[in-house]
Design a protein around this motif. Structure first.
Motif, PDB file in Angstrom:
ATOM      1  N   ARG A  33       0.822  -1.208   0.000  1.00  0.00           N
ATOM      2  CA  ARG A  33       0.000   0.000   0.000  1.00  0.00           C
ATOM      3  C   ARG A  33       0.860   1.264   0.000  1.00  0.00           C
ATOM      4  O   ARG A  33       0.351   2.360   0.138  1.00  0.00           O
ATOM      5  CB  ARG A  33      -0.934   0.001   1.219  1.00  0.00           C
ATOM      6  N   ARG A  34       2.163   1.102  -0.150  1.00  0.00           N
ATOM      7  CA  ARG A  34       3.104   2.223  -0.118  1.00  0.00           C
ATOM      8  C   ARG A  34       3.649   2.454  -1.521  1.00  0.00           C
ATOM      9  O   ARG A  34       4.077   1.521  -2.188  1.00  0.00           O
ATOM     10  CB  ARG A  34       4.255   1.887   0.835  1.00  0.00           C
ATOM     11  N   LEU A  35       3.644   3.732  -1.935  1.00  0.00           N
ATOM     12  CA  LEU A  35       4.088   4.079  -3.280  1.00  0.00           C
ATOM     13  C   LEU A  35       4.961   5.327  -3.217  1.00  0.00           C
ATOM     14  O   LEU A  35       4.569   6.338  -2.626  1.00  0.00           O
ATOM     15  CB  LEU A  35       2.863   4.340  -4.172  1.00  0.00           C
ATOM     16  N   SER A  36       6.129   5.263  -3.831  1.00  0.00           N
ATOM     17  CA  SER A  36       6.982   6.449  -3.963  1.00  0.00           C
ATOM     18  C   SER A  36       6.652   7.126  -5.283  1.00  0.00           C
ATOM     19  O   SER A  36       6.549   6.472  -6.315  1.00  0.00           O
ATOM     20  CB  SER A  36       8.458   6.054  -3.944  1.00  0.00           C
ATOM     21  N   VAL A  37       6.500   8.461  -5.206  1.00  0.00           N
ATOM     22  CA  VAL A  37       6.167   9.245  -6.392  1.00  0.00           C
ATOM     23  C   VAL A  37       7.183  10.381  -6.482  1.00  0.00           C
ATOM     24  O   VAL A  37       7.100  11.362  -5.740  1.00  0.00           O
ATOM     25  CB  VAL A  37       4.722   9.805  -6.331  1.00  0.00           C
ATOM     26  N   GLY A  38       8.148  10.224  -7.363  1.00  0.00           N
ATOM     27  CA  GLY A  38       9.208  11.217  -7.467  1.00  0.00           C
ATOM     28  C   GLY A  38      10.127  11.174  -6.255  1.00  0.00           C
ATOM     29  O   GLY A  38      10.049  10.261  -5.435  1.00  0.00           O
ATOM     30  N   PRO A  39      10.990  12.181  -6.126  1.00  0.00           N
ATOM     31  CA  PRO A  39      12.015  12.127  -5.085  1.00  0.00           C
ATOM     32  C   PRO A  39      11.536  12.424  -3.664  1.00  0.00           C
ATOM     33  O   PRO A  39      12.217  12.068  -2.704  1.00  0.00           O
ATOM     34  CB  PRO A  39      13.014  13.201  -5.533  1.00  0.00           C
ATOM     35  N   HIS A  40      10.372  13.067  -3.500  1.00  0.00           N
ATOM     36  CA  HIS A  40       9.992  13.528  -2.170  1.00  0.00           C
ATOM     37  C   HIS A  40       8.634  13.052  -1.662  1.00  0.00           C
ATOM     38  O   HIS A  40       8.295  13.314  -0.506  1.00  0.00           O
ATOM     39  CB  HIS A  40       9.996  15.063  -2.108  1.00  0.00           C
ATOM     40  N   ILE A  41       7.835  12.398  -2.488  1.00  0.00           N
ATOM     41  CA  ILE A  41       6.475  12.046  -2.068  1.00  0.00           C
ATOM     42  C   ILE A  41       6.348  10.548  -1.852  1.00  0.00           C
ATOM     43  O   ILE A  41       6.783   9.747  -2.675  1.00  0.00           O
ATOM     44  CB  ILE A  41       5.426  12.538  -3.091  1.00  0.00           C
TER      45      ILE A  41
END
Length: 193
Positions: A33-41
């Motif tokens: 349920r965890r997603l990284s979106v770009g460098p900071h989100i």
């Protein structure tokens, strides 16, 4: 999904006995349920189990008992998916304090630029309106709570094998997207009833 009620809350001593196992189960649940979106989100898609855990942890940390419980239920029940939506906590995570202040100052209104795209159809995020997340001078909060309301046809499309689902941020100061992996899509399908 059903709202969390006082009957769902364990007394503090009973929660302490199952806390270690509960925490391990929530960590495993959150993996998909965890997603990284770009460098900071970082985005965490919430569910009833994650909110129930959060309420227990808040009650444990603050030890406010029954007086605190009503406020926790009011705050966290809004983040339990209602069966026709996905709900996410979006965090802008930057360790360096000066860089964080500079980035947040340039991301005012970011909560209005977020969507989930299911096979090319955008489902705009509806931010929680409990407090204003962007100040008058254009600085955004580092934490945002987002609802993605789905129509029945959009739910069907999301559930279709091989569906391409993308979390997108189209803010001029942060244009990033991330494709949801199949394991995440499978986990999120359970949020629709």
């Amino acid at each position: 999904m059903t709202a969390i009620t006082p009957a769902d809350i364990l007394p503090l001593d009973a929660y302490e006995k199952v806390r270690k196992q509960t925490r391990a189960a929530i960590i495993a649940l959150k993996r998909d349920r965890r997603l990284s979106v770009g460098p900071h989100i970082t985005v965490f898609f919430e569910c009833r189990d994650t909110m129930l855990y959060q309420i227990h942890e808040m009650l444990r940390a603050e030890k406010g008992g029954a007086a605190q419980l009503e406020g926790e239920l009011a705050a966290y029940n809004t983040l339990v998916p209602n069966g026709r939506e996905l709900v996410a906590t979006m965090m802008i995570e930057i360790d360096d304090e000066r860089l964080r202040a500079r980035v947040l100052a340039g991301l005012g209104g970011i909560e209005e630029t977020i969507a989930l795209e299911v096979d090319g159809e955008a489902i705009p995020a509806r931010p929680e309106d409990d407090v204003e997340r962007t100040t008058a001078d254009g600085k955004t909060s580092s934490v945002h709570f987002l609802h993605f309301p789905f129509s029945p046809a959009q739910v069907d499309r999301f559930r279709r094998p091989g569906a391409r689902v993308v979390f997108s941020v189209s803010h001029p100061g942060y244009g990033h997207m991330a494709v949801l992996p199949p394991a995440m899509i499978a986990a999120l399908m359970r949020d629709f009833t």
